[in-house]
Design an enzyme around this catalytic site. Structure first.
Site, PDB file in Angstrom:
ATOM      1  N   ASP A   1       0.878  -1.169   0.000  1.00 42.64           N
ATOM      2  CA  ASP A   1       0.000   0.000   0.000  1.00 42.64           C
ATOM      3  C   ASP A   1       0.917   1.220   0.000  1.00 42.64           C
ATOM      4  O   ASP A   1       1.682   1.424   0.950  1.00 42.64           O
ATOM      5  CB  ASP A   1      -0.872  -0.037   1.266  1.00 42.64           C
ATOM      6  CG  ASP A   1      -1.814   1.155   1.352  1.00 42.64           C
ATOM      7  OD1 ASP A   1      -1.599   2.160   0.639  1.00 42.64           O
ATOM      8  OD2 ASP A   1      -2.776   1.073   2.147  1.00 42.64           O
TER       9      ASP A   1
ATOM     10  N   LYS B   1      -3.287  16.342  -7.599  1.00 46.71           N
ATOM     11  CA  LYS B   1      -2.401  16.288  -8.762  1.00 46.71           C
ATOM     12  C   LYS B   1      -1.572  17.573  -8.892  1.00 46.71           C
ATOM     13  O   LYS B   1      -0.428  17.543  -9.354  1.00 46.71           O
ATOM     14  CB  LYS B   1      -3.214  16.017 -10.030  1.00 46.71           C
ATOM     15  CG  LYS B   1      -3.883  14.641 -10.035  1.00 46.71           C
ATOM     16  CD  LYS B   1      -2.859  13.524  -9.887  1.00 46.71           C
ATOM     17  CE  LYS B   1      -3.435  12.133 -10.084  1.00 46.71           C
ATOM     18  NZ  LYS B   1      -2.430  11.080  -9.956  1.00 46.71           N
TER      19      LYS B   1
ATOM     20  N   TYR C   1      -9.303  15.686  -6.285  1.00 44.05           N
ATOM     21  CA  TYR C   1      -8.402  15.043  -7.248  1.00 44.05           C
ATOM     22  C   TYR C   1      -7.466  16.077  -7.874  1.00 44.05           C
ATOM     23  O   TYR C   1      -6.247  15.882  -7.933  1.00 44.05           O
ATOM     24  CB  TYR C   1      -9.240  14.353  -8.328  1.00 44.05           C
ATOM     25  CG  TYR C   1      -8.439  13.557  -9.335  1.00 44.05           C
ATOM     26  CD1 TYR C   1      -8.008  12.269  -9.047  1.00 44.05           C
ATOM     27  CD2 TYR C   1      -8.129  14.088 -10.582  1.00 44.05           C
ATOM     28  CE1 TYR C   1      -7.287  11.529  -9.969  1.00 44.05           C
ATOM     29  CE2 TYR C   1      -7.407  13.362 -11.513  1.00 44.05           C
ATOM     30  CZ  TYR C   1      -6.992  12.082 -11.202  1.00 44.05           C
ATOM     31  OH  TYR C   1      -6.266  11.357 -12.134  1.00 44.05           O
TER      32      TYR C   1
HETATM   33  P1  NAI Z   1      -6.126   2.282 -12.732  1.00 39.83           P
HETATM   34  O1  NAI Z   1      -7.252   2.358 -11.765  1.00 39.83           O
HETATM   35  O2  NAI Z   1      -6.292   1.488 -13.987  1.00 39.83           O
HETATM   36  O3  NAI Z   1      -4.796   1.783 -11.982  1.00 39.83           O
HETATM   37  C1  NAI Z   1      -4.424   2.308 -10.734  1.00 39.83           C
HETATM   38  C2  NAI Z   1      -3.720   1.216  -9.935  1.00 39.83           C
HETATM   39  O4  NAI Z   1      -3.286   1.787  -8.690  1.00 39.83           O
HETATM   40  C3  NAI Z   1      -4.639   0.036  -9.589  1.00 39.83           C
HETATM   41  O5  NAI Z   1      -4.031  -1.179  -9.965  1.00 39.83           O
HETATM   42  C4  NAI Z   1      -4.791   0.132  -8.069  1.00 39.83           C
HETATM   43  O6  NAI Z   1      -4.939  -1.130  -7.430  1.00 39.83           O
HETATM   44  C5  NAI Z   1      -3.497   0.822  -7.673  1.00 39.83           C
HETATM   45  N1  NAI Z   1      -3.605   1.460  -6.367  1.00 39.83           N
HETATM   46  C6  NAI Z   1      -4.587   2.297  -5.928  1.00 39.83           C
HETATM   47  N2  NAI Z   1      -4.364   2.644  -4.661  1.00 39.83           N
HETATM   48  C7  NAI Z   1      -3.213   2.028  -4.274  1.00 39.83           C
HETATM   49  C8  NAI Z   1      -2.469   1.996  -3.060  1.00 39.83           C
HETATM   50  N3  NAI Z   1      -2.877   2.668  -1.970  1.00 39.83           N
HETATM   51  N4  NAI Z   1      -1.331   1.266  -3.019  1.00 39.83           N
HETATM   52  C9  NAI Z   1      -0.908   0.562  -4.105  1.00 39.83           C
HETATM   53  N5  NAI Z   1      -1.584   0.548  -5.273  1.00 39.83           N
HETATM   54  C10 NAI Z   1      -2.725   1.273  -5.358  1.00 39.83           C
HETATM   55  O7  NAI Z   1      -5.776   3.812 -13.088  1.00 39.83           O
HETATM   56  P2  NAI Z   1      -4.922   4.495 -14.254  1.00 39.83           P
HETATM   57  O8  NAI Z   1      -5.866   5.218 -15.120  1.00 39.83           O
HETATM   58  O9  NAI Z   1      -3.941   3.572 -14.836  1.00 39.83           O
HETATM   59  O10 NAI Z   1      -4.202   5.622 -13.386  1.00 39.83           O
HETATM   60  C11 NAI Z   1      -2.823   5.610 -13.063  1.00 39.83           C
HETATM   61  C12 NAI Z   1      -2.454   7.009 -12.624  1.00 39.83           C
HETATM   62  O11 NAI Z   1      -2.699   7.921 -13.705  1.00 39.83           O
HETATM   63  C13 NAI Z   1      -3.255   7.540 -11.437  1.00 39.83           C
HETATM   64  O12 NAI Z   1      -2.385   8.266 -10.592  1.00 39.83           O
HETATM   65  C14 NAI Z   1      -4.264   8.466 -12.088  1.00 39.83           C
HETATM   66  O13 NAI Z   1      -4.708   9.453 -11.216  1.00 39.83           O
HETATM   67  C15 NAI Z   1      -3.442   9.029 -13.240  1.00 39.83           C
HETATM   68  N6  NAI Z   1      -4.177   9.588 -14.351  1.00 39.83           N
HETATM   69  C16 NAI Z   1      -5.109   8.838 -15.011  1.00 39.83           C
HETATM   70  C17 NAI Z   1      -5.801   9.402 -16.068  1.00 39.83           C
HETATM   71  C18 NAI Z   1      -6.867   8.640 -16.813  1.00 39.83           C
HETATM   72  O14 NAI Z   1      -7.631   9.279 -17.556  1.00 39.83           O
HETATM   73  N7  NAI Z   1      -6.961   7.336 -16.678  1.00 39.83           N
HETATM   74  C19 NAI Z   1      -5.555  10.788 -16.516  1.00 39.83           C
HETATM   75  C20 NAI Z   1      -4.500  11.456 -15.782  1.00 39.83           C
HETATM   76  C21 NAI Z   1      -3.859  10.865 -14.729  1.00 39.83           C
END
Ligand code: NAI
Length: 250
Positions: free
Chosen positions: A59, A158, A154
Site C-alpha cells: 500500500d 495532482k 483530485y
Molecule cells: P487504474 O485504476 O487502472 O490503476 C491504478 C492502480 O493503482 C490500480 O491497480 C490500483 O490497485 C493501484 N492502487 C490504488 N491505490 C493504491 C495503493 N494505496 N497502493 C498501491 N496501489 C494502489 O488507473 P490508471 O488510469 O492507470 O491511473 C494511473 C495514474 O494515472 C493515477 O495516478 C491516475 O490518477 C493518473 N491519471 C489517469 C488518467 C486517466 O484518464 N486514466 C488521466 C490522468 C492521470
C-alpha cells in the site's frame, strides 16, 4: 524494439492495471528489469509474470511498506534506476468543493499525493548512492488547467504532485537525479471507465475538449514514461510533461 533501458531497474506503483501495467510491459520490452507494486495482489502478480519481473504487494500510503519495497527491489536486482510513482485513485462521487467531505478529501490526498512524497523520499537515497536516477510522478492535465468537472480533491492532489516534482527536480539536478511530472490527458483505463460508468455524459463532455477527438490508450502514456526514464531525456528535469492530445493547449 530498442533496448535503451538495458541493465536498468524500474519500480512501478499501480502496476496491476491501466497506465502502470502498460508501462511495465513497455519498460521490460526496452530491456529494464521491472518491479510491479500494487495493492491488488491477483492482477499485480499477473502483471509481473507478463514481464518476468518481481511483484510486491504494498500500500503506497504505508511508509514502512514503501521503504521496504525499494529495499527489496535493490536486494533483488542490485540497483534502482527508475521510479514510476503512478498509483492513484479517481475522485469521489460529486467531488465538488460544496459536497466533498473531509474524509473523502483526505483519502484522495493520501493515495494520490502523500504516496508520491513517500515514494520519492525512499527512492532518492538509493539513487543518490548511484549518482543517477529518473523519477516520474503521475500528475494529470487537471494539475495545469481547470476541468470544470467537479473534481476538487483530485485536482488539488495532482497539483501537489506537479509542484513537488518540480521542486525535487530542481533540488537534485546536480546529483544526477531527474524528477519529472507526467501529465496525461484522459486515458482509456479502468479508472476512467469507472468514472464514465457513473456519469455517462461526462465522457462526451470531456471528449469535446480533446483536440485529437479521442482518449489516449495506456500504451501511449507508457511510451512517454519510457522516454523520460532513459538517457534520451538526459536534459529533462523538473518538467511538466504533458501527454494530453492537446487538451491543455486548446
Ligand atoms: P487504474 O485504476 O487502472 O490503476 C491504478 C492502480 O493503482 C490500480 O491497480 C490500483 O490497485 C493501484 N492502487 C490504488 N491505490 C493504491 C495503493 N494505496 N497502493 C498501491 N496501489 C494502489 O488507473 P490508471 O488510469 O492507470 O491511473 C494511473 C495514474 O494515472 C493515477 O495516478 C491516475 O490518477 C493518473 N491519471 C489517469 C488518467 C486517466 O484518464 N486514466 C488521466 C490522468 C492521470
Amino acid at each position: 524494439m530498442i533496448t535503451r533501458l538495458q541493465g536498468r531497474t524500474a519500480v512501478i506503483t499501480g502496476a496491476a492495471s491501466g497506465i502502470g501495467r502498460a508501462t511495465a510491459r513497455r519498460l521490460a520490452a526496452e530491456g529494464a528489469r521491472v518491479v510491479c507494486v500494487d495493492l491488488d495482489a491477483e492482477n499485480g502478480a499477473k502483471a509481473a509474470a507478463e514481464v518476468n519481473g518481481l511483484f510486491i504487494r504494498a500500500d503506497v500510503t504505508d511508509e514502512e511498506a514503501v521503504r521496504a519495497m525499494y529495499e527489496e527491489a535493490v536486494d533483488t536486482y542490485g540497483r534502482l534506476d527508475i521510479a514510476f510513482n503512478n498509483a492513484g485513485i479517481s475522485p469521489p462521487d460529486d467531488d465538488s468543493i460544496l459536497t466533498t467531505g473531509l474524509e473523502a478529501w483526505r483519502r484522495v490526498q493520501e493515495v494520490n499525493l502523500t504516496s508520491v512524497y513517500l515514494c520519492c523520499k525512499y527512492a532518492i537515497p538509493h539513487m543518490r548512492r548511484q549518482g543517477r536516477g529518473s523519477i516520474i510522478n503521475t500528475a494529470s492535465f487537471v494539475a495545469v488547467m481547470g476541468a470544470a468537472t467537479s473534481q476538487i480533491s483530485y485536482s488539488a492532489s495532482k497539483g501537489g504532485v506537479l509542484a513537488m516534482s518540480r521542486e525535487l527536480g530542481v533540488q537534485f539536478a546536480r546529483e544526477g537525479i531527474r524528477v519529472n511530472a507526467l501529465c496525461p490527458g484522459p486515458v482509456n483505463t479502468p479508472l476512467l471507465q469507472e468514472l464514465f460508468a457513473k456519469d455517462p455524459e461526462r465522457a462526451a463532455r470531456r471528449l469535446v475538449h480533446v483536440p485529437m477527438g479521442r482518449f489516449a490508450e495506456a500504451e501511449e502514456i507508457a511510451a512517454a514514461v519510457a522516454f523520460l526514464a532513459g538517457d534520451d531525456a538526459s536534459f529533462i528535469t523538473a518538467s511538466t510533461f504533458l501527454v494530453d492530445g492537446g487538451i491543455s493547449g486548446a
